[in-house]
Design an enzyme around this catalytic site. Structure first.
Site, short mmCIF file in Angstrom:
data_model
loop_
_atom_site.label_atom_id
_atom_site.label_comp_id
_atom_site.label_asym_id
_atom_site.label_seq_id
_atom_site.Cartn_x
_atom_site.Cartn_y
_atom_site.Cartn_z
CD GLU A 301 -3.12 0.91 1.84
OE1 GLU A 301 -3.54 0.00 2.65
OE2 GLU A 301 -4.15 2.03 2.43
CB SER A 319 -2.09 -8.88 2.90
OG SER A 319 -1.08 -8.24 3.31
CB CYS A 320 -1.24 -3.66 3.33
SG CYS A 320 0.05 -3.80 2.19
CB THR A 321 -3.75 -3.22 -1.88
OG1 THR A 321 -3.11 -4.98 -2.59
CG2 THR A 321 -2.54 -3.08 -1.47
#
Lengths: 460, 460
Positions: A301, A319-321
């Protein structure tokens, strides 16, 4: 401002725009009506179907227009499954299919169906033998993408289609990422695609069902689109989609070599310019315009935001996006690093200087995020290892923190030491083993939230 | 060339066109992405949702965009049924709903559900008491249109919604024909509509699910549109749909009186200008712009073609204009004449002189078709009845032949005689009783393909 995310959605092709405008005036009426406005709409619809069928390499009466690629996939899977209900309820899909395929498979299991996911190589490629081995006597349908949407790997559709034919199983091909580049070879039974991926407008998908394929749409139907896609036809967009497929493909074929050279440049230069970076996906059998890499010690991100501020639009499977905070299922199935993941998919009219500028900007962007996160980029371990904890507790911390904390501790422990990382972040399951491989250390294994890593060499 | 079929599809409103063009440039990217093109698309999508919600009279988070009105209805019914599966599988619909509602109900019965169709008056109106009486303890969902698409009759939605609330049953309102004219009053639970009915582009429907309504989309879903409408959003069209709803409604409100006067003129003049014609639908509680009538002794298709040649685009619920060769289920439920059926639905910018020209042209068109078919328009019976068969065999003949043959024989038989018409045309079940009523004769009844009619007076 360079937009490098055509794998999500391509800007409207000029031919699509032109065709859409013309069809807004000529094709707004109901093509089922017999008066002049309706007949005109019907002519446009028929012509669009012929154009699209020619580009796909099928008969016009095998092709229907749907409201999106996702809806084409959903309708194709549901219709094929219902048509072969007597054969059984088993479905075979690759583990790296688009989420629309996996969601349809999931919905199928909710009503008692069974799904086998065929794994892929580290480069994201399906192996014909493994796919064939998953086919069973009660397999109602198999699904394989023509090319992967996240890493660009081209799948062996023709070979898998042959295996499916031999087993008497229809194969549905999700051709969303490749139809721009050419028809899908092989003896497949169903095909789905999406216009906004080739520069057509949103709101149009294609579903092709080859003659002889059992097909029974299970939901409510009407008389439109051969009973396979209910609701008033999105005609101006359909006209634009068909016209632009032909035009954009001609452009794509003409530009393929140039685009491949540009992504090749990215493939070579990114790991040289940005340390601790892994390019993922097939080096050869791949889409010409798409390249994906992952960078240790950064979150996707932050990299995406920094690139956005620098004027570049790209996407990420980190995963953060994702709203579910899980790494992309594609990267997971490939078993490659998911942190700091960046997908670059170039538009047909990309300028080489924009790609060069991206290469100029990227190292600083990644270094900036790493600095902010306190990532340990120093190659040299201290002369005398200082005391360091053997358990690194990162519970509650998200990617890339678990890997960063592990990397910080590693230079301080002697070779032979086993370090345990505690992490409840789903990305760790992918990224800790990937870190070990990239840094030449030994991934021992995982028990619940405890990951064990043995120091086998100096580099960390 | 006057287009009088906006109830099928309205030409694009200028505001829709303008908004669509702007959004093609600004709103082609994926609104789920975080880069600037994605954020811009998200802003457009959010703004469109707010505009549409305001026009509907709901909260923005209660409204999702679907690919069409039909898909909105299908998704609304499937989601509401799955959400209330534990309550039961019974559904109540009016008999004059749009086919999208009836198809969804039909699909529901295929999976074990039960459907009650509530009948309507001769003017097509649902009666609150009859609807309420159909609700049961295991009724999962009720559906009622705001206004009928074929005859324009406005339904008592608010009253029926009240009855549904009292019974704890959610009511889905198909507002496709009325949303242009204003929000739907009453305490309904779900609402569906279609943009191309109000001058928006094709490819956009609305589904509103009021907070507190149990809703569980049963099929494959993704994260778009609150999990209620999978697939890439048709954004430029959505923007155009929302903008044009506001603009077109302002036009509609301003023009309603004028349009009502024009349809009133049609209502009065058509029966005077064209003998043997019945105007169908509510005289008062009706849509301002829509009028439907049926003419004895002609087939709808010939009338439509002749009107088309004269420059007028209208539609018909006659059996000959349906691919299934059955009369419209709406006319059937109303029990009115289906032969020679013509629906006129005026665009907002209709010119009074075009309506007058339609009234000038229509009598000749109908007379021409009647002449071609040898229809018996002579009011005077022969002085001395000549021998005539008492059985009129029209087996294998389609509407309007059975009625024409009956009408030819009738003047020749004495009062008191019973004539039997043999017909295997589905339209006869509707049109022979309707003929009796219009011509003041006695419909005795039907046994299989044999219809018996008694001559009770001179007129035929």
């Amino acid at each position: 401002m360079p937009y490098f995310d055509v794998a999500s959605a391509a800007p409207l092709h000029p031919v699509a725009r032109q065709a859409l405008l013309a069809a807004l005036d000529e094709g707004w009426a109901d093509p089922a009506r017999l008066y002049r406005e309706g007949r005109r709409a019907r002519l446009l619809l028929d012509a669009a179907r012929e154009t699209a069928a020619e580009a796909v390499g099928c008969r016009p009466d095998e092709l229907v227009f749907t409201p999106s690629g996702t809806r084409a996939v959903h309708a194709g899977i549901a219709g094929a499954l219902a048509g072969r209900r007597r054969v059984g309820g088993h479905v075979v899909v690759s583990a790296v299919e688009h989420s629309s395929v996996l969601h349809a498979a999931e919905a199928h299991t909710r009503t008692g169906g069974e799904v086998t996911e065929v794994g892929v190589s580290r480069t994201g490629a399906v192996e014909r033998g493994a796919f064939a081995a998953a086919l069973r006597g009660d397999t109602a349908l198999a699904a394989l993408q023509s090319a992967n949407h996240e890493v660009g790997t081209v799948q062996p559709v023709a070979e898998v289609a042959e295996a499916c034919r031999a087993a008497g199983v229809p194969l549905l091909v999700d051709a969303a990422q490749s139809l721009l580049w050419g028809p899908v070879a092989g003896d497949w039974s169903l095909l789905a695609a999406s216009a906004h991926k080739w520069g057509g407008p949103a709101g149009v998908g294609l579903l092709v069902v080859r003659k002889g394929t059992r097909f029974a749409p299970p939901g409510p139907a009407d008389e439109r689109e051969n009973g396979r896609s209910p609701g008033f036809e999105n005609l101006p967009a359909i006209v634009a989609a068909a016209a632009s497929l032909r035009a954009a493909r001609a452009d794509a074929v003409a530009r393929a070599g140039e685009l491949r050279a540009l992504t090749e440049r990215l493939r070579e230069r990114v790991p040289l310019l940005v340390p601790r970076t892994e390019v993922v996906g097939e080096p050869e059998r791949r889409l010409p315009h798409l390249l994906t890499f992952s960078c240790l010690y950064v979150d996707g991100e932050s990299v995406l935001s920094a690139l956005d501020r620098a004027g570049f639009s790209v996407s990420s499977g980190s995963s953060c996006t994702s709203s579910a905070l899980t790494p992309s299922h594609v990267l997971r199935a490939m078993g490659v690093l998911s942190e700091g993941n960046v997908r670059v998919s170039l538009p047909l009219d990309v300028r080489a200087e924009d790609v060069d500028r991206f290469l100029e900007v990227l190292p600083g962007v990644v270094a900036g995020v790493r600095e902010q996160l306190g990532a340990p980029m120093d190659e040299e371990p201290p002369a005398v290892p200082s005391p360091a904890p053997l358990v690194v507790d990162t519970l509650g911390k998200r990617c890339p923190i678990p890997v960063i904390e592990l990397a910080k501790v590693f230079p301080r422990v002697p070779v032979g030491t086993t370090v345990t990382v505690l992490s409840d972040d789903e990305a760790a399951a992918l990224d800790i083993p990937a870190w070990c491989e990239m840094r030449g250390q030994k991934y021992v294994g995982r028990e619940g939230t405890a990951y064990r890593v043995r120091k086998t060499g100096p580099g960390a």
